[in-house]
Design an enzyme around this catalytic site. Structure first.
Site, PDB file in Angstrom:
ATOM      1  N   LYS A 190       0.859  -1.197   0.000  1.00 22.93           N
ATOM      2  CA  LYS A 190       0.000   0.000   0.000  1.00 22.93           C
ATOM      3  C   LYS A 190       0.889   1.239   0.000  1.00 22.93           C
ATOM      4  CE  LYS A 190      -1.957   2.873   2.764  1.00 22.93           C
ATOM      5  NZ  LYS A 190      -1.840   4.070   1.899  1.00 22.93           N
ATOM      6  N   GLU A 265       9.620   1.313  10.567  1.00 21.51           N
ATOM      7  CA  GLU A 265      10.679   2.290  10.257  1.00 21.51           C
ATOM      8  C   GLU A 265      10.039   3.660  10.402  1.00 21.51           C
ATOM      9  OE1 GLU A 265      13.748   1.557   9.627  1.00 21.51           O
ATOM     10  OE2 GLU A 265      13.495  -0.596   9.405  1.00 21.51           O
ATOM     11  N   CYS A 299      13.703  10.765   6.643  1.00 18.39           N
ATOM     12  CA  CYS A 299      13.545  10.309   8.034  1.00 18.39           C
ATOM     13  C   CYS A 299      14.817  10.525   8.848  1.00 18.39           C
ATOM     14  CB  CYS A 299      13.145   8.847   8.055  1.00 18.39           C
ATOM     15  SG  CYS A 299      14.205   7.820   7.033  1.00 18.39           S
ATOM     16  N   GLU A 400       9.715  16.223  14.953  1.00 20.05           N
ATOM     17  CA  GLU A 400      10.144  16.022  13.560  1.00 20.05           C
ATOM     18  C   GLU A 400       9.360  16.979  12.663  1.00 20.05           C
ATOM     19  OE1 GLU A 400       8.847  12.478  11.442  1.00 20.05           O
ATOM     20  OE2 GLU A 400      10.862  12.216  10.658  1.00 20.05           O
TER      21      GLU A 400
HETATM   22  P1  NAD Z   1       2.332   8.581   7.548  1.00 20.18           P
HETATM   23  O1  NAD Z   1       2.594   7.848   8.809  1.00 20.18           O
HETATM   24  O2  NAD Z   1       1.329   9.666   7.557  1.00 20.18           O
HETATM   25  O3  NAD Z   1       1.847   7.581   6.409  1.00 20.18           O
HETATM   26  C1  NAD Z   1       2.625   6.474   6.009  1.00 20.18           C
HETATM   27  C2  NAD Z   1       1.715   5.429   5.373  1.00 20.18           C
HETATM   28  O4  NAD Z   1       0.836   4.933   6.363  1.00 20.18           O
HETATM   29  C3  NAD Z   1       0.834   5.951   4.251  1.00 20.18           C
HETATM   30  O5  NAD Z   1       0.762   4.964   3.238  1.00 20.18           O
HETATM   31  C4  NAD Z   1      -0.528   6.123   4.932  1.00 20.18           C
HETATM   32  O6  NAD Z   1      -1.617   6.025   4.042  1.00 20.18           O
HETATM   33  C5  NAD Z   1      -0.500   4.950   5.891  1.00 20.18           C
HETATM   34  N1  NAD Z   1      -1.389   5.088   7.058  1.00 20.18           N
HETATM   35  C6  NAD Z   1      -1.782   6.223   7.680  1.00 20.18           C
HETATM   36  N2  NAD Z   1      -2.597   5.923   8.725  1.00 20.18           N
HETATM   37  C7  NAD Z   1      -2.693   4.569   8.760  1.00 20.18           C
HETATM   38  C8  NAD Z   1      -3.383   3.649   9.609  1.00 20.18           C
HETATM   39  N3  NAD Z   1      -4.141   4.052  10.635  1.00 20.18           N
HETATM   40  N4  NAD Z   1      -3.274   2.334   9.356  1.00 20.18           N
HETATM   41  C9  NAD Z   1      -2.513   1.887   8.334  1.00 20.18           C
HETATM   42  N5  NAD Z   1      -1.847   2.710   7.486  1.00 20.18           N
HETATM   43  C10 NAD Z   1      -1.925   4.029   7.707  1.00 20.18           C
HETATM   44  O7  NAD Z   1       3.757   9.084   7.052  1.00 20.18           O
HETATM   45  P2  NAD Z   1       4.092  10.015   5.804  1.00 20.18           P
HETATM   46  O8  NAD Z   1       3.655  11.394   6.117  1.00 20.18           O
HETATM   47  O9  NAD Z   1       3.607   9.361   4.552  1.00 20.18           O
HETATM   48  O10 NAD Z   1       5.703   9.911   5.796  1.00 20.18           O
HETATM   49  C11 NAD Z   1       6.513  10.682   6.596  1.00 20.18           C
HETATM   50  C12 NAD Z   1       7.011   9.907   7.796  1.00 20.18           C
HETATM   51  O11 NAD Z   1       7.668   8.709   7.394  1.00 20.18           O
HETATM   52  C13 NAD Z   1       8.036  10.683   8.583  1.00 20.18           C
HETATM   53  O12 NAD Z   1       7.751  10.603   9.947  1.00 20.18           O
HETATM   54  C14 NAD Z   1       9.350   9.964   8.261  1.00 20.18           C
HETATM   55  O13 NAD Z   1      10.331  10.107   9.253  1.00 20.18           O
HETATM   56  C15 NAD Z   1       8.892   8.559   8.104  1.00 20.18           C
HETATM   57  N6  NAD Z   1       9.864   7.764   7.316  1.00 20.18           N
HETATM   58  C16 NAD Z   1      10.677   6.877   7.973  1.00 20.18           C
HETATM   59  C17 NAD Z   1      11.642   6.154   7.255  1.00 20.18           C
HETATM   60  C18 NAD Z   1      12.580   5.189   7.949  1.00 20.18           C
HETATM   61  O14 NAD Z   1      13.266   4.440   7.253  1.00 20.18           O
HETATM   62  N7  NAD Z   1      12.655   5.166   9.260  1.00 20.18           N
HETATM   63  C19 NAD Z   1      11.747   6.338   5.876  1.00 20.18           C
HETATM   64  C20 NAD Z   1      10.895   7.234   5.255  1.00 20.18           C
HETATM   65  C21 NAD Z   1       9.953   7.953   5.985  1.00 20.18           C
END
Ligand code: NAD
Length: 505
Positions: A190, A265, A299, A400
């Site tokens: 997804k 992650e 991230c 963040e």
């Molecule tokens: P997000 O948490 O808003 O969304 C990530 C994914 O989760 C999306 O596909 C979203 O649709 C899905 N999602 C949201 N709510 C959900 C739920 N209740 N159940 C299941 N899925 C759900 O994050 P974002 O804004 O897309 O990305 C930014 C974040 O990602 C930042 O915090 C960044 O640090 C983190 N990130 C971490 C890494 C790592 O390797 N540690 C890498 C890239 C990004």
């Protein structure tokens, strides 16, 4: 891809008859509820596609298809050599379509062409790397007393729900799919609802390669409608999630029903520590790269810059000079060094943090505003921003921001640097710049982070583990560590003397 071809591709996606973009059980199918979502180019604000948006029924169908594919053994009993061959085919397809994929990534995410091309190259490398691991035996024979032998084997976990964010859309998809498939799992990916386009194109390539039906599935939709049903399902054996820490915590709660395996992650607020004895030019160069690369939407971004007092004033002055020269613009312009933020909503979140910083009394060294200039009226551009002399307890130093906003904090001693560096709920990454290797060693040992860079920053190696301490996550991706996250461990104890135990006789 020529601009003519590109236009026709986007036209195809705007056409309502082409909205069927869920890939389930080896077919492109219509979302049951006929819902769609709009996809935008963050450099212009323009809508570039309207695509199918999955609901609970679609997710359940994807889970049933994946379950069937796993349980009937169509993939896990395929020879490791054949699995490896198919993953190499995927790598080749990505390489053959590199330009198109990079352009798609750039248009959907906003990153510059240079950044996008690097991501797509790394995605292909990820499939190649795991094609190699697929055929590497992980069997282990233990030394045990006669008359027994003990063998430890790794087996696939089963149906894996893989939920990814928008900052590295195709690369994150590859980090998830390649190790899972190499280990014999079946996948339901997804992508973020904000940046689904390269995932759609990737699945067209996976379809060309010819995976058995149900082995790779793509559902697109928002977190609540498409993500949560995956996490809640008792027929999903593992959730691999990359995204924000708050979402990660929610996923732990909603996944708990069948105690499925969960790897996370998550976010970070990584310290980049500059000692006075560093190679000055190198440290200055990486201080900007660590935070403004990918417009700070990384991230592991070095978003807290800790600078030793002895060089603080000069370093900050040079940093501001260098930052003011960063050319912000549409990623398609080869001279652009930093693109827009991914969406209007995300831009507003970042601008709000900048306002909070100002309200809390932090000093702006440079930037701090949205860029509204000719040609960029509807784009989500924000100036590379530096706050100096930041209070380590202020909101902008602790949360963040996930944008081009750097907090610079002075320190006097090594001990103070370590204390400030670790003073965060996160623990994803850290950087140290010093010419003293003993000092570097002491800092490495003290830093509570999953990745520590010395005299460099943001070098990401497929061969090594990636993941965080503390609230930055659970588990590791990449390398053999990432492969093992997609396996169950089974011990086989074999008796060489077939005789009754005699326990009750
Ligand atoms: P997000 O948490 O808003 O969304 C990530 C994914 O989760 C999306 O596909 C979203 O649709 C899905 N999602 C949201 N709510 C959900 C739920 N209740 N159940 C299941 N899925 C759900 O994050 P974002 O804004 O897309 O990305 C930014 C974040 O990602 C930042 O915090 C960044 O640090 C983190 N990130 C971490 C890494 C790592 O390797 N540690 C890498 C890239 C990004």
């Amino acid at each position: 891809m020529s601009s003519k071809e590109q236009t026709s591709m986007f036209k195809k996606w705007k056409d309502p008859s082409n909205r069927s973009k869920l890939y389930i059980n080896g077919e492109w199918i219509e979302a049951k509820g006929k819902n769609t979502l709009s996809v935008h180019n963050p450099a212009t604000g323009e809508k570039i596609a309207e695509i199918a948006s999955a609901g609970k029924e679609d997710v359940e169908y994807a889970i049933r298809s994946a379950r069937e594919a796993f349980d009937n053994g169509v993939w896990r009993t395929t020879s490791a050599h054949e699995r490896s061959r198919l993953l190499i085919e995927v790598a080749k397809k990505i390489e053959q379509n590199l330009e198109e994929l990079a352009e798609l990534e750039m248009i959907n995410n906003g990153k510059t062409v240079r950044e996008a091309q690097g991501d797509i190259e790394d995605a292909a490398k990820t499939f190649r790397f795991y094609a190699g691991l697929a055929i590497k035996s992980s069997e282990e024979i233990l030394e045990v007393d006669n008359p027994f032998t003990s063998k430890v084997v790794r087996e696939p976990i089963g149906v894996c729900g893989q939920i990814i964010p928008w900052n590295y859309p195709l690369l994150m998809a590859s980090w998830k799919l390649a190790p899972a498939l190499a280990a014999g799992n079946v996948c339901i990916l997804k992508p973020s609802e904000v940046t689904p386009l390269t995932a759609i194109r990737l699945f067209e390539l996976l379809d060309d390669v010819g995976f058995p039906p149900g082995v790779v599935n793509l559902i697109i939709g928002n977190g609540v409608n498409a993500g949560q049903p995956l996490t809640e399902s008792y027929d999903v054996d593992k959730i691999a999630f990359t995204g924000g820490t708050a979402t990660g915590k929610k996923i732990v709660e909603t996944s708990v029903g069948n105690l499925k395996k969960v790897s996370l992650e998550l976010g970070g607020k990584s310290p980049n520590i500059i000692f006075a004895d560093c190679d000055y030019e190198t440290a200055l160069d990486y201080a900007t790269f660590a935070i403004f690369n990918n417009a700070g939407q990384v991230c592991s971004a070095g978003s807290r810059l800790l600078v030793e007092k002895d060089i603080y004033d000069q370093f900050v002055q040079d940093l501001i000079e260098a930052t003011k020269k960063i050319k912000v613009g549409n990623g398609k312009d080869p001279s652009s060094q930093m693109g827009p933020l991914v969406s209007e909503q995300h831009m507003n979140k970042v601008l709000n943090y900048i306002s909070i910083g100002k309200e809390e009394g932090a000093t702006i060294g440079c930037g701090g505003n949205r860029i509204l200039k000719d040609g960029n009226h509807n784009g989500y551009f924000v100036e590379p921003t530096i706050f100096v002399d930041v209070d380590p307890n202020s909101t902008i130093a602790r949360e963040e921001i996930f944008g081009p906003v750097l907090c610079v904090i002075p320190f006097e001693t090594e001990r103070e640097a370590l204390r400030l560096a670790n003073d965060t709920p996160y623990g994803l990454a850290a950087g140290i710049f010093t010419s003293n290797s003993e000092k570097a060693d002491r800092m490495v040992k003290g830093l509570r982070a999953g990745v520590v860079w010395v005299n460099t920053y943001e070098q990401n190696l497929i061969e090594g583990p990636w993941g965080g301490y503390k609230e930055s996550g659970i588990g590791r991706e990449l390398g053999t560590y990432g492969f093992n996250e997609y396996t169950e461990v089974k011990q086989v104890i074999h008796s060489l003397h077939v005789e009754p135990s005699g326990w009750f006789s």
